[in-house]
Design an enzyme around this catalytic site. Structure first.
Site, mmCIF file in Angstrom:
data_model
loop_
_atom_site.group_PDB
_atom_site.id
_atom_site.type_symbol
_atom_site.label_atom_id
_atom_site.label_comp_id
_atom_site.label_asym_id
_atom_site.label_seq_id
_atom_site.Cartn_x
_atom_site.Cartn_y
_atom_site.Cartn_z
ATOM 1 N N ASP A 177 -35.019 39.542 -57.238
ATOM 2 C CA ASP A 177 -34.655 38.344 -56.464
ATOM 3 C C ASP A 177 -33.794 38.727 -55.261
ATOM 4 O O ASP A 177 -33.335 39.867 -55.148
ATOM 5 C CB ASP A 177 -33.960 37.274 -57.332
ATOM 6 C CG ASP A 177 -32.669 37.756 -57.973
ATOM 7 O OD1 ASP A 177 -31.958 38.562 -57.347
ATOM 8 O OD2 ASP A 177 -32.370 37.321 -59.091
ATOM 9 N N LYS A 202 -37.440 35.140 -56.798
ATOM 10 C CA LYS A 202 -37.286 34.349 -58.034
ATOM 11 C C LYS A 202 -36.703 32.987 -57.689
ATOM 12 O O LYS A 202 -35.804 32.890 -56.851
ATOM 13 C CB LYS A 202 -36.344 35.096 -58.990
ATOM 14 C CG LYS A 202 -36.070 34.349 -60.275
ATOM 15 C CD LYS A 202 -35.240 35.183 -61.248
ATOM 16 C CE LYS A 202 -33.765 35.117 -60.964
ATOM 17 N NZ LYS A 202 -32.951 35.789 -61.987
ATOM 18 N N ARG A 204 -35.011 29.564 -59.683
ATOM 19 C CA ARG A 204 -34.569 29.041 -60.979
ATOM 20 C C ARG A 204 -34.320 27.545 -60.857
ATOM 21 O O ARG A 204 -33.660 27.098 -59.905
ATOM 22 C CB ARG A 204 -33.278 29.757 -61.429
ATOM 23 C CG ARG A 204 -32.916 29.486 -62.888
ATOM 24 C CD ARG A 204 -31.621 30.167 -63.285
ATOM 25 N NE ARG A 204 -31.713 31.603 -63.459
ATOM 26 C CZ ARG A 204 -32.096 32.201 -64.595
ATOM 27 N NH1 ARG A 204 -32.447 31.491 -65.627
ATOM 28 N NH2 ARG A 204 -32.123 33.526 -64.675
ATOM 29 N N ASP A 228 -31.377 45.535 -62.440
ATOM 30 C CA ASP A 228 -30.687 44.255 -62.278
ATOM 31 C C ASP A 228 -29.239 44.409 -62.751
ATOM 32 O O ASP A 228 -28.902 45.389 -63.420
ATOM 33 C CB ASP A 228 -31.416 43.174 -63.096
ATOM 34 C CG ASP A 228 -31.328 41.804 -62.433
ATOM 35 O OD1 ASP A 228 -30.496 41.633 -61.526
ATOM 36 O OD2 ASP A 228 -32.091 40.902 -62.831
HETATM 37 C C1 R5P Z 1 -29.442 36.485 -61.829
HETATM 38 O O1 R5P Z 1 -29.498 36.224 -60.641
HETATM 39 C C2 R5P Z 1 -29.060 37.806 -62.377
HETATM 40 O O2 R5P Z 1 -28.961 38.769 -61.380
HETATM 41 C C3 R5P Z 1 -30.029 38.268 -63.439
HETATM 42 O O3 R5P Z 1 -31.305 38.435 -62.876
HETATM 43 C C4 R5P Z 1 -30.103 37.235 -64.528
HETATM 44 O O4 R5P Z 1 -28.821 36.888 -64.933
HETATM 45 C C5 R5P Z 1 -30.881 37.742 -65.703
HETATM 46 O O5 R5P Z 1 -30.922 36.740 -66.664
HETATM 47 P P1 R5P Z 1 -32.128 36.637 -67.649
HETATM 48 O O6 R5P Z 1 -32.280 37.957 -68.326
HETATM 49 O O7 R5P Z 1 -31.737 35.549 -68.609
HETATM 50 O O8 R5P Z 1 -33.333 36.273 -66.853
#
Ligand code: R5P
Length: 302
Positions: A177, A202, A204, A228
């Site tokens: 993202d 991405k 949300r 990430d």
């Molecule tokens: C969100 O912007 C963070 O950088 C992570 O991508 C996110 O927290 C990951 O969460 P999950 O594993 O629940 O998709």
């Protein structure tokens, strides 16, 4: 220079041990229990109220949920540790929270929400922290609420070194993202000069939390790595990996600084065909492939 002493918070005992060994200084533990009425009890394992006087105290305590307690309990332990060190007249209280809970509540997404991560940071300062350290915080702008020095340590170099041990030769980094672009670029640069970064987008839904992702996943025969900050439910990682798989990736790897891996996150990720999940010891998990001890020890020795 005052003598350093590392205090191992109940949630980061192993990491604190490694840090004390890197700094070649005394390590002290802490007793913790929950009373029958659910109140927390905490005591730094020292015999005299004067034992921290004039010392450079380093408190190591993560705030991810683990088998011993949830994030709120570990936050309470952290506050009690800082408060005790202050009352015991430490000269410096450096607080190292490798994973900062509530870091994703960094904005008001919907009216009426609480910007709790900033309140949490302010509470640490109020308790007596004189320096704050964390690792790969979700959004570093939240640190501006502190008036004490704060440091957001970057683990991408040491994570990339771990990936290099896999001897992959057709690497591409996918950025899941927009907010992860800086991290993905840094990570790719540590893997090699010619490692390309592919950007996915991405979205949300702020009400349901459901995510959708778009992007050009033409990664035929590539060894795909996605790095990430947090892997929580695994939804983001699994979606990006499955897009890469459909795009013809030869192999898939999930790298996360903070592998929270709640519920069935491991299954969601591995069932995309991923070969491995790589994480750090910012929190307790089966994926503590890379230790943050040296990164932190070096940063405070500078
Ligand atoms: C969100 O912007 C963070 O950088 C992570 O991508 C996110 O927290 C990951 O969460 P999950 O594993 O629940 O998709």
């Amino acid at each position: 220079m005052s003598e350093k002493i590392v205090i191992a918070g109940p949630a980061s005992q192993l990491l604190a041990t490694k840090i004390a060994s890197h700094l070649n200084c005394q390590l002290v533990g802490a007793d913790h229990k929950i009373f029958p009425d659910k109140e927390n009890y905490l005591r730094i394992q020292l015999e005299n109220e004067t034992d921290l006087q004039g010392k450079d105290v380093i408190i190591v305590q993560t705030t991810a949920a683990d088998a011993a307690g949830d994030q709120n309990q570990h936050i309470m332990e952290l506050m009690m540790l800082i408060s005790s060190a202050k009352r015991m007249n430490a000269a410096k209280i450096r607080v190292f929270v490798p994973y900062l809970a509530y870091a994703r509540q960094d904005k008001v997404f919907r009216p009426g929400e609480c910007l709790f991560v900033q309140e949490l940071l302010r509470m640490m300062e109020l308790m007596g922290a004189t320096e704050f350290y964390t690792v790969d915080i979700h959004a570093d702008h939240v640190l501006t609420c502190l008036s004490i020095p704060s440091f957001n340590l970057d683990p991408m170099k040491i994570l990339a070194a771990k990936v290099q041990e896999l001897k992959l030769n057709n690497l591409v980094v996918i950025c899941p993202d927009k907010g992860a672009m800086e991290r993905s670029r840094a990570f790719a640069s540590y893997l090699g000069n010619d490692v390309q970064v592919v950007q996915f987008h991405k979205k949300r839904d702020v009400k349901t939390g459901a995510i959708t992702m778009e992007g050009d996943a033409s990664v035929q025969d590539k060894d795909v790595i996605i790095a990430d900050d947090i892997i929580a439910t695994g939804g983001t990682m699994a979606l990006a990996l499955s897009m890469a798989k459909k795009g013809g990736a030869k192999s898939l790897y999930a790298v996360g600084t903070h592998p929270l891996l709640t519920k069935n996150a491991v299954y969601r990720i591995m069932s995309t065909g991923a070969s491995k999940i790589i994480g750090t010891d910012s929190l307790t998990s089966p994926y503590m492939d890379v230790s943050l001890a040296e990164l932190f020890a070096t940063s405070i020795s500078k």
